[in-house]
Each structure stands twice: as C-alpha cells, then as structure tokens.
Design a protein around this motif. Structure first.
Motif, PDB file in Angstrom:
ATOM      1  N   SER A  55       0.801  -1.161   0.073  1.00 39.16           N
ATOM      2  CA  SER A  55      -0.029   0.055  -0.065  1.00 39.16           C
ATOM      3  C   SER A  55       0.903   1.396  -0.011  1.00 39.16           C
ATOM      4  O   SER A  55       0.731   2.202  -0.819  1.00 39.16           O
ATOM      5  CB  SER A  55      -1.078  -0.060   1.211  1.00 39.16           C
ATOM      6  N   MET A  56       1.919   1.180   0.711  1.00 36.07           N
ATOM      7  CA  MET A  56       2.680   2.396   0.973  1.00 36.07           C
ATOM      8  C   MET A  56       3.358   2.652  -0.417  1.00 36.07           C
ATOM      9  O   MET A  56       3.562   3.582  -1.129  1.00 36.07           O
ATOM     10  CB  MET A  56       3.800   2.172   1.966  1.00 36.07           C
ATOM     11  N   ASP A  59       0.939   3.854  -3.060  1.00 40.19           N
ATOM     12  CA  ASP A  59       0.637   5.189  -2.887  1.00 40.19           C
ATOM     13  C   ASP A  59       1.714   6.068  -3.528  1.00 40.19           C
ATOM     14  O   ASP A  59       1.483   7.299  -4.174  1.00 40.19           O
ATOM     15  CB  ASP A  59       0.729   5.653  -1.274  1.00 40.19           C
ATOM     16  N   ARG A  60       3.142   5.728  -3.316  1.00 42.29           N
ATOM     17  CA  ARG A  60       4.372   6.432  -3.906  1.00 42.29           C
ATOM     18  C   ARG A  60       4.300   6.374  -5.559  1.00 42.29           C
ATOM     19  O   ARG A  60       4.412   7.358  -6.339  1.00 42.29           O
ATOM     20  CB  ARG A  60       5.576   5.650  -3.772  1.00 42.29           C
ATOM     21  N   ALA A  62       1.532   6.161  -7.605  1.00 41.31           N
ATOM     22  CA  ALA A  62       0.343   7.144  -7.698  1.00 41.31           C
ATOM     23  C   ALA A  62       0.648   8.523  -8.007  1.00 41.31           C
ATOM     24  O   ALA A  62       0.335   9.154  -8.922  1.00 41.31           O
ATOM     25  CB  ALA A  62      -0.709   7.225  -6.631  1.00 41.31           C
ATOM     26  N   GLN A  63       2.000   8.919  -7.515  1.00 35.55           N
ATOM     27  CA  GLN A  63       2.775  10.132  -7.869  1.00 35.55           C
ATOM     28  C   GLN A  63       3.644  10.046  -9.096  1.00 35.55           C
ATOM     29  O   GLN A  63       4.138  11.371  -9.254  1.00 35.55           O
ATOM     30  CB  GLN A  63       3.089  10.638  -6.394  1.00 35.55           C
ATOM     31  N   PRO A 130      -3.630  10.839 -10.091  1.00 37.76           N
ATOM     32  CA  PRO A 130      -2.927   9.936  -9.481  1.00 37.76           C
ATOM     33  C   PRO A 130      -3.673   8.439  -9.027  1.00 37.76           C
ATOM     34  O   PRO A 130      -3.169   7.552  -8.887  1.00 37.76           O
ATOM     35  CB  PRO A 130      -2.566  10.642  -8.042  1.00 37.76           C
ATOM     36  N   ALA A 131      -5.006   8.603  -8.641  1.00 38.90           N
ATOM     37  CA  ALA A 131      -5.740   7.526  -8.579  1.00 38.90           C
ATOM     38  C   ALA A 131      -5.975   6.463  -9.530  1.00 38.90           C
ATOM     39  O   ALA A 131      -5.779   5.170  -9.327  1.00 38.90           O
ATOM     40  CB  ALA A 131      -7.058   7.722  -8.066  1.00 38.90           C
ATOM     41  N   ARG A 134      -2.493   4.636  -9.783  1.00 40.09           N
ATOM     42  CA  ARG A 134      -2.358   3.774  -8.651  1.00 40.09           C
ATOM     43  C   ARG A 134      -2.935   2.403  -8.973  1.00 40.09           C
ATOM     44  O   ARG A 134      -2.709   1.221  -8.938  1.00 40.09           O
ATOM     45  CB  ARG A 134      -2.877   4.303  -7.242  1.00 40.09           C
ATOM     46  N   GLU A 135      -4.294   2.455  -9.524  1.00 39.63           N
ATOM     47  CA  GLU A 135      -5.064   1.319  -9.825  1.00 39.63           C
ATOM     48  C   GLU A 135      -4.442   0.590 -10.866  1.00 39.63           C
ATOM     49  O   GLU A 135      -4.351  -0.578 -10.933  1.00 39.63           O
ATOM     50  CB  GLU A 135      -6.588   1.854 -10.185  1.00 39.63           C
ATOM     51  N   ASP A 138      -1.471  -1.151  -9.517  1.00 37.50           N
ATOM     52  CA  ASP A 138      -1.799  -2.326  -8.467  1.00 37.50           C
ATOM     53  C   ASP A 138      -2.339  -3.549  -9.530  1.00 37.50           C
ATOM     54  O   ASP A 138      -1.839  -4.748  -9.293  1.00 37.50           O
ATOM     55  CB  ASP A 138      -3.027  -1.828  -7.704  1.00 37.50           C
TER      56      ASP A 138
END
Length: 157
Positions: A55-56, A59-60, A62-63, A130-131, A134-135, A138
């Motif tokens: 998760s951490m 999050d990284r 995503a940016q 970013p979301a 992230r997806e 993932d």
C-alpha cells in the motif's frame, strides 16, 4: 528513493522469482530511472503478501507517472511472453467478466494501447490522475505476481 521497512522482502521473493525484476530490464521507449528500485520493492512486497508495504509503495507510484509507465509496460511485456500476446481478458473490459482476476479499467485501456503498438506512451500516464495511476500499478503488479505463482492458469482459474 528507496522505501525501507523493518523487514526484508527481497530474499524470499528472489527464491520464487521467474521474471527479471524491472530494475534490471530495459524496455524500449521507457527510460531507466533511479526510482526503478521501487518497482522491485513493490514486486517483492506483493509476492510476499505484505499489504502494508504494498500500500505504501502503491501510494508512491500514484505520484510517479514514469514509474507507473515502466511497471505497466513491464507487466504487459510479461503477459505477452506468457500468453503469446495480450489476451482479451486484459484489454477488453467485457472479457474480464470471465476471469477471477479483474484488471482495472485504466489498466485495460493502457494494455489495449500496448497490444496495438507494442508499447504505451509517457503522455498516457501524465494525463491520468494519481488514483488512476495507482489502480493501473496495482493491477500490473498483481498480474505479474499471479503469473509468477500460477503461470497461464492465473487468468483462468
């Protein structure tokens, strides 16, 4: 930037690894980056099932449009090698209903571009929120970890 934890992932993941980690892979049209170690860490954390680290790291990602670009192209390249091309279940939103693995809409669109051109463009990642990155990240790392564990059965079990 390397994210450290109080526990290792690399040692266990390397014992099971079937694929060259992204930091050691040169993809045409995707420049190598200092942040490529994050790609390896994300793969290892995913393979080890460490949700906190995963998760951490997501999050990284995503940016970072560049890191997401390399991760998605890497996953598409691996899937292409495993299946002899990207299967419809990774590029067609309707076809994903037939699998237990449900790639994100963003990943499907990026994978469709990869299938059509053999790569994706940097602009496809910078244009996304970013979301969405992230997806896509993932989905990409879940796909690679699943293929590592189950090979071709991953999409169809």
């Amino acid at each position: 930037m390397v994210i450290t934890t109080d526990h290792p992932h690399r040692e266990r993941a390397e014992q099971r690894r079937k694929f060259v980690p992204p930091s050691r892979l040169h993809l045409p049209d995707v420049p190598d980056r200092a942040e490529d170690a994050l790609l390896d860490q994300l793969l290892y954390a995913t393979a080890d099932g460490c949700q906190d680290c995963r998760s951490m790291l997501l999050d990284r990602f995503a940016q970072d449009a560049g890191a997401t670009h390399k991760l998605v192209d890497w996953a598409c390249w691996i899937a292409t090698e495993v299946y002899g091309g990207l299967p419809a279940e990774l590029v067609d939103e309707a076809a994903t209903a037939d699998t237990l693995f449900r790639p994100s809409l963003t990943f499907c669109r990026l994978a469709a571009e990869y299938r059509a051109r053999g790569r994706t463009s940097s602009g496809m990642y910078t244009a996304r929120e970013p979301a969405q990155r992230r997806e896509a990240a993932d989905t990409a790392v879940t796909l690679v970890a699943g293929l590592q564990r189950c090979w071709t059965d991953f999409l169809y079990r």
